[in-house]
Design an enzyme around this catalytic site. Structure first.
Site, PDB file in Angstrom:
ATOM      1  N   ASP A 167       4.830 -55.041 -11.716  1.00 27.02           N
ATOM      2  CA  ASP A 167       4.444 -56.164 -10.856  1.00 27.02           C
ATOM      3  C   ASP A 167       5.697 -56.641 -10.116  1.00 27.02           C
ATOM      4  O   ASP A 167       6.676 -57.051 -10.741  1.00 27.02           O
ATOM      5  CB  ASP A 167       3.897 -57.295 -11.746  1.00 27.02           C
ATOM      6  CG  ASP A 167       2.815 -58.091 -11.054  1.00 27.02           C
ATOM      7  OD1 ASP A 167       2.936 -58.317  -9.839  1.00 27.02           O
ATOM      8  OD2 ASP A 167       1.859 -58.509 -11.741  1.00 27.02           O
TER       9      ASP A 167
ATOM     10  N   ASP B 104       2.942 -58.571  -5.546  1.00 27.25           N
ATOM     11  CA  ASP B 104       2.297 -59.870  -5.776  1.00 27.25           C
ATOM     12  C   ASP B 104       2.279 -60.717  -4.505  1.00 27.25           C
ATOM     13  O   ASP B 104       3.313 -60.839  -3.832  1.00 27.25           O
ATOM     14  CB  ASP B 104       3.084 -60.617  -6.867  1.00 27.25           C
ATOM     15  CG  ASP B 104       2.495 -61.971  -7.187  1.00 27.25           C
ATOM     16  OD1 ASP B 104       1.388 -61.996  -7.734  1.00 27.25           O
ATOM     17  OD2 ASP B 104       3.126 -62.998  -6.867  1.00 27.25           O
TER      18      ASP B 104
ATOM     19  N   GLU C 176      -1.497 -57.038  -3.507  1.00 26.73           N
ATOM     20  CA  GLU C 176      -2.450 -58.075  -3.876  1.00 26.73           C
ATOM     21  C   GLU C 176      -2.838 -58.775  -2.585  1.00 26.73           C
ATOM     22  O   GLU C 176      -2.001 -59.362  -1.920  1.00 26.73           O
ATOM     23  CB  GLU C 176      -1.826 -59.097  -4.835  1.00 26.73           C
ATOM     24  CG  GLU C 176      -2.875 -60.084  -5.301  1.00 26.73           C
ATOM     25  CD  GLU C 176      -2.314 -61.404  -5.793  1.00 26.73           C
ATOM     26  OE1 GLU C 176      -1.174 -61.755  -5.450  1.00 26.73           O
ATOM     27  OE2 GLU C 176      -3.045 -62.084  -6.508  1.00 26.73           O
TER      28      GLU C 176
ATOM     29  N   HIS D 179      -6.084 -61.462 -14.546  1.00 29.50           N
ATOM     30  CA  HIS D 179      -5.496 -62.612 -15.233  1.00 29.50           C
ATOM     31  C   HIS D 179      -5.658 -63.915 -14.435  1.00 29.50           C
ATOM     32  O   HIS D 179      -5.253 -64.970 -14.908  1.00 29.50           O
ATOM     33  CB  HIS D 179      -4.003 -62.336 -15.459  1.00 29.50           C
ATOM     34  CG  HIS D 179      -3.268 -62.179 -14.158  1.00 29.50           C
ATOM     35  ND1 HIS D 179      -3.487 -61.119 -13.306  1.00 29.50           N
ATOM     36  CD2 HIS D 179      -2.344 -62.961 -13.544  1.00 29.50           C
ATOM     37  CE1 HIS D 179      -2.736 -61.246 -12.238  1.00 29.50           C
ATOM     38  NE2 HIS D 179      -2.027 -62.367 -12.354  1.00 29.50           N
ATOM     39  N   ASP D 180      -6.177 -63.838 -13.227  1.00 31.04           N
ATOM     40  CA  ASP D 180      -6.343 -65.034 -12.392  1.00 31.04           C
ATOM     41  C   ASP D 180      -7.782 -65.537 -12.369  1.00 31.04           C
ATOM     42  O   ASP D 180      -8.104 -66.419 -11.568  1.00 31.04           O
ATOM     43  CB  ASP D 180      -5.910 -64.729 -10.948  1.00 31.04           C
ATOM     44  CG  ASP D 180      -4.410 -64.553 -10.833  1.00 31.04           C
ATOM     45  OD1 ASP D 180      -3.679 -65.129 -11.661  1.00 31.04           O
ATOM     46  OD2 ASP D 180      -3.963 -63.834  -9.927  1.00 31.04           O
TER      47      ASP D 180
HETATM   48  C1  NOJ Z   1      -0.758 -63.963  -7.816  1.00 30.87           C
HETATM   49  C2  NOJ Z   1      -0.720 -63.740  -9.288  1.00 30.87           C
HETATM   50  O1  NOJ Z   1      -1.758 -62.871  -9.630  1.00 30.87           O
HETATM   51  C3  NOJ Z   1      -0.845 -65.095  -9.938  1.00 30.87           C
HETATM   52  O2  NOJ Z   1      -1.020 -64.999 -11.325  1.00 30.87           O
HETATM   53  C4  NOJ Z   1       0.383 -65.896  -9.606  1.00 30.87           C
HETATM   54  O3  NOJ Z   1       0.237 -67.205 -10.110  1.00 30.87           O
HETATM   55  C5  NOJ Z   1       0.581 -65.977  -8.089  1.00 30.87           C
HETATM   56  N1  NOJ Z   1       0.414 -64.700  -7.443  1.00 30.87           N
HETATM   57  C6  NOJ Z   1       1.975 -66.440  -7.773  1.00 30.87           C
HETATM   58  O4  NOJ Z   1       2.896 -65.428  -8.065  1.00 30.87           O
END
Ligand code: NOJ
Length: 578
Positions: free
Chosen positions: A127, A228, A282, A349-350
Site C-alpha cells: 500500500d 492510496d 484507489e 477495510h473502509d
Molecule cells: C483510503 C484508505 O483506504 C483509507 O483507509 C484511508 O483512511 C484514506 N485513504 C486516507 O489514507
C-alpha cells in the site's frame, strides 16, 4: 512415457487449444497477465494474526498462516500500511516510508514473509500512501519550521499575507482542509485528517522521492503497488473556491486533474516497467473516460483501478436494489470489455462487512448468502479482491456507544453530527451499521479465547460470534463458506474462461436472480445467483443447453427440464453450457 512428460504434453495441448483470439489484443499480442488471473486477498495486518502476544497482528503471524493462505487459492496479498506511523489513521499516516512499525516485526521478518509468500505462489502488494504523509514525517517537521527548507515545497501552503485560505473540504476533518502553522505563518492542506498533510505532487523533487521509495520496496520482492487516494494527488495550486455543496461530488471537484496522468506515466517509466511490477489505483475518477485513461494499456499509466460505485451502493442500513447492483456491474464491465481492466470488490477495510451490506446475516441465510456473494465476486470479469474474513462470512460487530470508537473517520463524523445538532441516536444507529470499525475486528481462527488471534489483549474487541464463525469450525465442514470459497478460487484458477471470457447478462429484468454467461472460445459457463431469501424461478432462453454443474451451494438441482430453473434462497450455481 513418464508422468511428468505426459503432464507437460497435456499442458501444452491445453494451452495451445485455449490460446484463441480472445486471448490476443488487436495487435495480436497476448492479453494474459498474472494480475488479471490473480485472486487478491486483502490483509489488515493489525487484525490478522498475533504471534508475540502484544495484541496486534504481525508479519510472523502471516508466515505462520502461509498454508492457510495457500489453501485459500489466492495468488496475491494486498496488505494495508505497516510503516512507521503515529497511527492516527491506522497507518495511513506514514512517518517513515522505509521503516516498519515495530508492532508488525522487523525488516528481516518482512523479507522472510515476502519470500515465504512468493515460494507459495503468492505475490505481495504494498500500500503506497503518498497523497499525504503523517505530520510526524521528517519532511513535514522540517517543512513547518522554515519556508526556506527544501521540504517546505513538498507540501501545499497558503501564506497568511494572502489573507485567509479559500474553503477546502476535508474528508475527515469537519473544520475543513487547511490548518495553520505559526512558525511559517501559513496554512497547510489536508484532504484527510489534520495529521495527514497532503504532499505536493506538482513538485518534481517530491515525485522523485516517491519513485525511490517504490524502488526500495520493489527491490525487496514486492510484486505490485496499491496507490492510496491517488486520484487526489495532483492539485490546482491556485486552490480555487468551489461552489457551495460541491462536497457531495467530492471526486468530481478534487480528483483526476489531467496532470495526474503525466505523473503516472512518469511513475510507469521509472518504476512499474523496469521492475515488472503492477499498480492499482484507489479511485478511478467519476467517469468511464477517467477510468479508461488510467488503465488503458497503450497509455502506460496503471494496470488496474477500482472505482467506488460498487461499494457506494450499500452504505446505509436501507441496503440496495438488485436492479441497481446488476446495472452498475454490467455498465462498468461493458465499458472495459475491449480495453483496460478493473478490480472487482464488494468490501474492504473502509466499509462494513460484506454479509451485512450485501447479504443476509440471519442464522438461516448467513452462510448461503455469503457463498452466493463469493460466487459472484469470483466469477466476474476483473481481478477479484477478497477482504480477510469474508471467506468465512465474518460479520459487523455491535458497537452502539461512541466511547468504543477509535477510527478517525468515525470520530470526525461524530464531531460533525454533534456540531450540526443531528439526532444522535439515529446517527449512532447508522454509524454502528456502516463504520469502518466493523471490518477491522480480529480474524476468527478458532473458538479458543480471543478467537485464537492473540494470547494477549487484542487491540480491538473480537466479535463475540467467533465461537460459531471461525476457521477451525469451517475447515471441518465441507459445506462451509470457507470450503465454498476454496472451490471457487480453484475453479477460477483452473478456468481461463472465468478470467478472460466475455460477460453477458441474461434475465436482465429478473428481480431476484442475477444470471450471466462467461464465454471463451469453446468454454461456456452459466452463472445463476439468487439474491433473495425466497425461492426464485425463471425460464432460461431456448437456445441454452445445460451441461455439468460445477458449483452449487445446495444439494438440490436447480435445472428442472424444459429450460426451467428453480433456485432456492441465495442459491449459487455455475454450470457448463453445451
Ligand atoms: C483510503 C484508505 O483506504 C483509507 O483507509 C484511508 O483512511 C484514506 N485513504 C486516507 O489514507
Amino acid at each position: 512415457m513418464n508422468k511428468l512428460l505426459i503432464a507437460i504434453l497435456l499442458a501444452i495441448i491445453v494451452l495451445s487449444c485455449s490460446d484463441g483470439d480472445q486471448l490476443k489484443n488487436k495487435s495480436g499480442q497476448t492479453v494474459r497477465q498474472w494480475w488479471k488471473e490473480g485472486t487478491l486477498y486483502q490483509i489488515y495486518p493489525q487484525s490478522f494474526k498475533d504471534t508475540d502476544g502484544d495484541g496486534f497482528g504481525d508479519f510472523r503471524g502471516i508466515i505462520e498462516q502461509v498454508n492457510y493462505l495457500e489453501q485459500l487459492g489466492i495468488t496475491a496479498i494486498w496488505m494495508n500500511p505497516f510503516f512507521e506511523s503515529p497511527m492516527v489513521d491506522n497507518g495511513y499516516d506514514v512517518a517513515d516510508y522505509r521503516a516498519i512499525n515495530p508492532r508488525y516485526g522487523t525488516m528481516k521478518d518482512f523479507e522472510e514473509m515476502v519470500r515465504v509468500l512468493n515460494d507459495g505462489g503468492i505475490k505481495f502488494i504494498l500500500d503506497v500512501v503518498v497523497n499525504h504523509s503523517s505530520n510526524q514525517h521528517e519532511w513535514f517537521i522540517e517543512a513547518s519550521r522554515s519556508r526556506d527548507h527544501k521540504y517546505h515545497k513538498y507540501y501545499h501552503w497558503w501564506y497568511a499575507e494572502n489573507g485567509e485560505p479559500p474553503h477546502r473540504h476535508s474528508l475527515f476533518d469537519p473544520e475543513g482542509g487547511w490548518d495553520y502553522v505559526e512558525a511559517v505563518n501559513a496554512w497547510y492542506l489536508h484532504t484527510f485528517a489534520e495529521e495527514q498533510p497532503d504532499l505536493n505532487w506538482e513538485n518534481p523533487e517530491l515525485r522523485r522521492e516517491v519513485y525511490e521509495i517504490m524502488k526500495f520496496w520493489a527491490e525487496k520482492g514486492v510484486g505490485g503497488f496499491r496507490m492510496d487516494a491517488f486520484q487526489f494527488a495532483s492539485k490546482d495550486t491556485t486552490y480555487p473556491e468551489f461552489p457551495e455543496g460541491h462536497e457531495k461530488n467530492f471526486i468530481q471537484w478534487y480528483g483526476m486533474r489531467p496532470q495526474l496522468h503525466d505523473y503516472l506515466r512518469e511513475m510507469y517509466t521509472e518504476v512499474i516497467e523496469p521492475y515488472h511490477v503492477f499498480a492499482v489505483a484507489e479511485g478511478a475518477g467519476s467517469t468511464f473516460q477517467d477510468a479508461h485513461d488510467l488503465v488503458d494499456a497503450d497509455r502506460k499509466e496503471l494496470q488496474t483501478a477500482y472505482h467506488f460505485e460498487y461499494v457506494d451502493m450499500s452504505r446505509t442500513p436501507e441496503g440496495y436494489e438488485l436492479s441497481d447492483f446488476k446495472q452498475v456491474f454490467t455498465r462498468w464491465d461493458s465499458a472495459f470489455a475491449e480495453d483496460g481492466w478493473l478490480a472487482i470488490f464488494l468490501s474492504n477495510h473502509d466499509n462494513a462487512r460484506l454479509v451485512d451490506r450485501f447479504g443476509n446475516t440471519s442464522p438461516e441465510f448467513r452462510t448461503l448468502s455469503v457463498q452466493m456473494l463469493n460466487t459472484f465476486l469470483l466469477s466476474m470479469r476483473g481481478t477479484p479482491y477478497t477482504y480477510y474474513g469474508d471467506e468465512l462470512g465474518m460479520t459487523n460487530i455491535d458497537m452502539p456507544s461512541i466511547d468504543e470508537y477509535v477510527d478517525v473517520d468515525a470520530l470526525g463524523k461524530y464531531k460533525a453530527a454533534l456540531a450540526s445538532g443531528q439526532n444522535l441516536d439515529k446517527f449512532m444507529e447508522e454509524l454502528n451499521y456502516s463504520s469502518r470499525e466493523n471490518a477491522r475486528t480480529p480474524m476468527q481462527w478458532d473458538d479458543s479465547e480471543n478467537a485464537g488471534f492473540t494470547s494477549g489483549t487484542p487491540w480491538k474487541r473480537v466479535n463475540p460470534n467467533y465461537k460459531e464463525i471461525n476457521v477451525a469450525a469451517q475447515e471441518a465442514d465441507p459445506q462451509s463458506v470457507l470450503n465454498h470459497f476454496r472451490r471457487m478460487t480453484r475453479l477460477r484458477n483452473e478456468n481461463l474462461v472465468l478470467v478472460y471470457g466475455t460477460y453477458d447478462m441474461i434475465l436482465d429484468d429478473h428481480e431476484e436472480i442475477y444470471a450471466y454467461t462467461r464465454i471463451l472460445e469453446d468454454d461456456r459457463l452459466l452463472v445463476l445467483l439468487n439474491f433473495s431469501d425466497d425461492k426464485a424461478m425463471a425460464d432460461l432462453p431456448n437456445e441454452v443447453e445445460i451441461g455439468a454443474t460445477l458449483i452449487n451451494n445446495y444439494e438440490s438441482d436447480p435445472f428442472k427440464g424444459n429450460n426451467k430453473v428453480v433456485l432456492e434462497p441465495y442459491q449459487a450455481v455455475i454450470a457448463e453450457l453445451r
